[in-house]
Each structure stands twice: as C-alpha cells, then as structure tokens.
Design a protein around this motif. Structure first.
Motif, PDB file in Angstrom:
ATOM      1  N   LEU A  63      28.967  31.441  42.166  1.00 16.22           N
ATOM      2  CA  LEU A  63      30.328  31.307  42.682  1.00 16.22           C
ATOM      3  C   LEU A  63      30.974  29.984  42.295  1.00 16.22           C
ATOM      4  O   LEU A  63      32.199  29.883  42.236  1.00 16.22           O
ATOM      5  CB  LEU A  63      30.319  31.456  44.206  1.00 16.22           C
ATOM      6  N   THR A  64      30.164  28.981  42.053  1.00 14.33           N
ATOM      7  CA  THR A  64      30.716  27.645  41.783  1.00 14.33           C
ATOM      8  C   THR A  64      30.715  27.252  40.308  1.00 14.33           C
ATOM      9  O   THR A  64      31.552  26.443  39.885  1.00 14.33           O
ATOM     10  CB  THR A  64      29.936  26.580  42.579  1.00 14.33           C
ATOM     11  N   LEU A  65      29.780  27.803  39.521  1.00 19.73           N
ATOM     12  CA  LEU A  65      29.646  27.376  38.135  1.00 19.73           C
ATOM     13  C   LEU A  65      30.100  28.405  37.108  1.00 19.73           C
ATOM     14  O   LEU A  65      30.303  28.058  35.939  1.00 19.73           O
ATOM     15  CB  LEU A  65      28.183  27.000  37.843  1.00 19.73           C
ATOM     16  N   THR A  66      30.244  29.664  37.518  1.00 23.51           N
ATOM     17  CA  THR A  66      30.698  30.682  36.575  1.00 23.51           C
ATOM     18  C   THR A  66      32.115  30.374  36.122  1.00 23.51           C
ATOM     19  O   THR A  66      32.945  29.894  36.901  1.00 23.51           O
ATOM     20  CB  THR A  66      30.667  32.086  37.225  1.00 23.51           C
ATOM     21  N   ASN A  67      32.389  30.634  34.849  1.00 20.70           N
ATOM     22  CA  ASN A  67      33.724  30.407  34.297  1.00 20.70           C
ATOM     23  C   ASN A  67      34.782  31.051  35.185  1.00 20.70           C
ATOM     24  O   ASN A  67      34.655  32.206  35.592  1.00 20.70           O
ATOM     25  CB  ASN A  67      33.794  30.998  32.885  1.00 20.70           C
ATOM     26  N   PHE A  68      35.846  30.308  35.480  1.00 18.06           N
ATOM     27  CA  PHE A  68      36.871  30.767  36.412  1.00 18.06           C
ATOM     28  C   PHE A  68      37.562  32.049  35.951  1.00 18.06           C
ATOM     29  O   PHE A  68      38.215  32.733  36.742  1.00 18.06           O
ATOM     30  CB  PHE A  68      37.927  29.663  36.612  1.00 18.06           C
ATOM     31  N   GLN A  69      37.428  32.395  34.652  1.00 16.25           N
ATOM     32  CA  GLN A  69      38.023  33.635  34.150  1.00 16.25           C
ATOM     33  C   GLN A  69      37.333  34.863  34.728  1.00 16.25           C
ATOM     34  O   GLN A  69      37.925  35.945  34.778  1.00 16.25           O
ATOM     35  CB  GLN A  69      37.931  33.687  32.624  1.00 16.25           C
ATOM     36  N   PHE A  70      36.079  34.705  35.172  1.00 22.77           N
ATOM     37  CA  PHE A  70      35.306  35.847  35.646  1.00 22.77           C
ATOM     38  C   PHE A  70      35.092  35.838  37.159  1.00 22.77           C
ATOM     39  O   PHE A  70      34.962  36.884  37.774  1.00 22.77           O
ATOM     40  CB  PHE A  70      33.958  35.874  34.928  1.00 22.77           C
ATOM     41  N   VAL A  71      35.026  34.670  37.740  1.00 17.41           N
ATOM     42  CA  VAL A  71      34.862  34.552  39.191  1.00 17.41           C
ATOM     43  C   VAL A  71      35.870  33.537  39.707  1.00 17.41           C
ATOM     44  O   VAL A  71      35.806  32.357  39.348  1.00 17.41           O
ATOM     45  CB  VAL A  71      33.431  34.102  39.576  1.00 17.41           C
ATOM     46  N   ARG A  72      36.786  34.006  40.529  1.00 19.18           N
ATOM     47  CA  ARG A  72      37.815  33.113  41.070  1.00 19.18           C
ATOM     48  C   ARG A  72      37.480  32.798  42.524  1.00 19.18           C
ATOM     49  O   ARG A  72      37.478  33.689  43.375  1.00 19.18           O
ATOM     50  CB  ARG A  72      39.191  33.759  40.963  1.00 19.18           C
ATOM     51  N   VAL A  73      37.196  31.554  42.778  1.00 18.06           N
ATOM     52  CA  VAL A  73      36.847  31.102  44.128  1.00 18.06           C
ATOM     53  C   VAL A  73      37.709  29.901  44.474  1.00 18.06           C
ATOM     54  O   VAL A  73      37.799  28.948  43.693  1.00 18.06           O
ATOM     55  CB  VAL A  73      35.355  30.705  44.229  1.00 18.06           C
ATOM     56  N   ASN A  74      38.332  29.966  45.627  1.00 20.07           N
ATOM     57  CA  ASN A  74      39.121  28.826  46.103  1.00 20.07           C
ATOM     58  C   ASN A  74      38.160  27.801  46.692  1.00 20.07           C
ATOM     59  O   ASN A  74      37.669  27.952  47.810  1.00 20.07           O
ATOM     60  CB  ASN A  74      40.129  29.285  47.159  1.00 20.07           C
ATOM     61  N   MET A  75      37.866  26.766  45.919  1.00 19.59           N
ATOM     62  CA  MET A  75      36.861  25.793  46.333  1.00 19.59           C
ATOM     63  C   MET A  75      37.267  25.017  47.587  1.00 19.59           C
ATOM     64  O   MET A  75      36.422  24.450  48.271  1.00 19.59           O
ATOM     65  CB  MET A  75      36.584  24.811  45.192  1.00 19.59           C
ATOM     66  N   GLU A  76      38.554  25.024  47.883  1.00 25.99           N
ATOM     67  CA  GLU A  76      39.014  24.331  49.088  1.00 25.99           C
ATOM     68  C   GLU A  76      38.470  24.994  50.345  1.00 25.99           C
ATOM     69  O   GLU A  76      38.220  24.331  51.354  1.00 25.99           O
ATOM     70  CB  GLU A  76      40.540  24.311  49.121  1.00 25.99           C
ATOM     71  N   TYR A  77      38.275  26.311  50.259  1.00 22.97           N
ATOM     72  CA  TYR A  77      37.782  27.066  51.420  1.00 22.97           C
ATOM     73  C   TYR A  77      36.367  27.595  51.204  1.00 22.97           C
ATOM     74  O   TYR A  77      35.860  28.358  52.030  1.00 22.97           O
ATOM     75  CB  TYR A  77      38.721  28.238  51.724  1.00 22.97           C
ATOM     76  N   PHE A  78      35.748  27.207  50.117  1.00 22.30           N
ATOM     77  CA  PHE A  78      34.399  27.713  49.821  1.00 22.30           C
ATOM     78  C   PHE A  78      33.374  27.153  50.803  1.00 22.30           C
ATOM     79  O   PHE A  78      33.361  25.960  51.107  1.00 22.30           O
ATOM     80  CB  PHE A  78      33.989  27.337  48.400  1.00 22.30           C
ATOM     81  N   ASN A  79      32.514  28.035  51.314  1.00 17.09           N
ATOM     82  CA  ASN A  79      31.468  27.658  52.258  1.00 17.09           C
ATOM     83  C   ASN A  79      30.126  28.141  51.722  1.00 17.09           C
ATOM     84  O   ASN A  79      29.880  29.351  51.662  1.00 17.09           O
ATOM     85  CB  ASN A  79      31.749  28.258  53.639  1.00 17.09           C
TER      86      ASN A  79
END
Length: 221
Positions: A63-79
């Motif tokens: 969730l944190t290292l995959t290229n943002f084109q394939f996994v979009r995670v809002n790191m501001e709210y990531f837990n």
C-alpha cells in the motif's frame, strides 16, 4: 524456561525455516502438502505466525511502496494498524468459524490445523504482492494488465488452495468443503454482527454513565 531455552538453539530456527519452505511445497502439491500438515505436522503454529506476520508486513509495503499508478492511497489518512488488521482479523475469524462448523459436520481438523493451512494457502498472494511492488516500479500504466492479472491469478490460486486444504484437513469431498466454507463465511458475518452489537451496547452504556455523572456533578456544584 523450556520455551526460552528452545529459542537459543540453532535447531529451532532450522526447523522453522524448513517449515516456512514447506509452504512452497504446499502450493504446488496441495493435496499431499495439506494432508501432511494435519497428519505429519510438517508445519507448526509458530511458522504460521511468522508467515502471517510476513503477509501483514508485505500488505503494508504494498500500500505504501507500490507505484501510485496502480495503488492509490491517501497517506494522510493511512493507518498501518488498520492494514495489518485487514489481514489478520479475516484469517482469525475464518479459522474459528470454519473449525466451529466443521466440528458439527464431522470434520477431523483441529483449530490449529485450520489456521496453519489457511495461512499457508495464501502463500501465492504473499509472493505475488511482494513481486508486484517491484514490478510496479518498472512498468507503465499501459502495461497494468500484467500487474493486475498477476494479483488476480494469485488470489484465485489461494482460494483454490484453501478449498483443497479444507478437503484434506477435514477429510471432506469438494462439495462438502465448499458447503462448510460457505457456512463459515456466514458464521463470520454473524460474529461481526455480534461484535458490532456488543460494542454498540458498551458504547451506549458508557455514554449513559458519563451523562449521569455529568448531571450529578452539575446538580452538586
């Protein structure tokens, strides 16, 4: 003291490593592999714990290292704890629910056998998630089919392995394994409903006592 002493022995870690390597045997020889888990103890709860921890860690990395084109995670709210819980909780609930229903359906597997086999069955997902992190850094968005196809195949593979594992552990036919798995899924839904109802009642009770205390304090002072 015996458990602590075993942690200092080299043989303990060699045995654990061999049990983890056995997961690779299970995914390519599922019938024999899962049968040996319950009958010959080729794997242990400890190795399942390690594999599950690895699964959870790789999920956080995915969730944190995959290229943002394939996994979009809002790191501001990531837990990270939520991500870990999304892996551990379903497997724990599945293990309990499956064991509970299969006990009533003459299943031969123990709770520990169900747990170990379930974790081992997700080895393809663990491997492909790890590989996917690396691949996502080198492919373009137009080549996304490669990434998503790999993850889809790994998921289907793991689901099939879970069914084979339940067949071997409980000595079931395919139809009975599917039926017991369906009941286990219903059982998970029921347990989640009970948990939500319980916490809702606890929350209401706490709020009631807080409001009661506030009212008493207001009256007194």
């Amino acid at each position: 003291m015996t458990a602590l002493a075993s942690l200092k022995r080299k043989e303990t870690y060699i045995k654990l490593l061999n049990e983890l390597r056995y997961a690779l045997y299970c995914i390519f020889h599922p019938a024999d592999g899962f049968w040996c888990i319950s009958r010959e103890k080729k794997a242990s709860v400890a190795s399942a714990h390690v594999l599950l921890a690895l699964y959870a860690i790789i999920e956080v990395l995915r969730l944190t290292l995959t290229n943002f084109q394939f996994v979009r995670v809002n790191m501001e709210y990531f837990n990270a704890l939520f991500a870990i819980g999304s892996i551990i909780l379903p497997i724990a609930l599945w293990s309990v629910a499956n064991w509970a229903f299969t006990t009533l359906m003459n299943g031969k597997g123990k709770l520990s056998d169900v747990y170990i086999a379930t974790v081992y069955a997700f080895t393809p997902v663990i491997i492909c998630n790890a590989v996917g992190i690396v691949i996502s850094q080198f492919i373009t968005y137009d080549e996304r089919e490669l990434y998503f196809t790999m993850l889809t195949v790994a998921t289907i593979w793991s689901i099939m392995l879970v069914l084979v594992a339940m067949m071997q552990i409980h000595d079931y036919t395919l139809l009975k394994a599917v039926a017991s798995s369906f009941l286990a899924i219903l059982g998970i839904g029921f347990m989640l409903f009970i948990f939500m109802l319980f916490f809702s009642l606890i929350s209401d009770a706490v709020m009631y006592f807080i409001s009661l205390i506030n009212e008493i304090v207001f009256r007194l002072y």
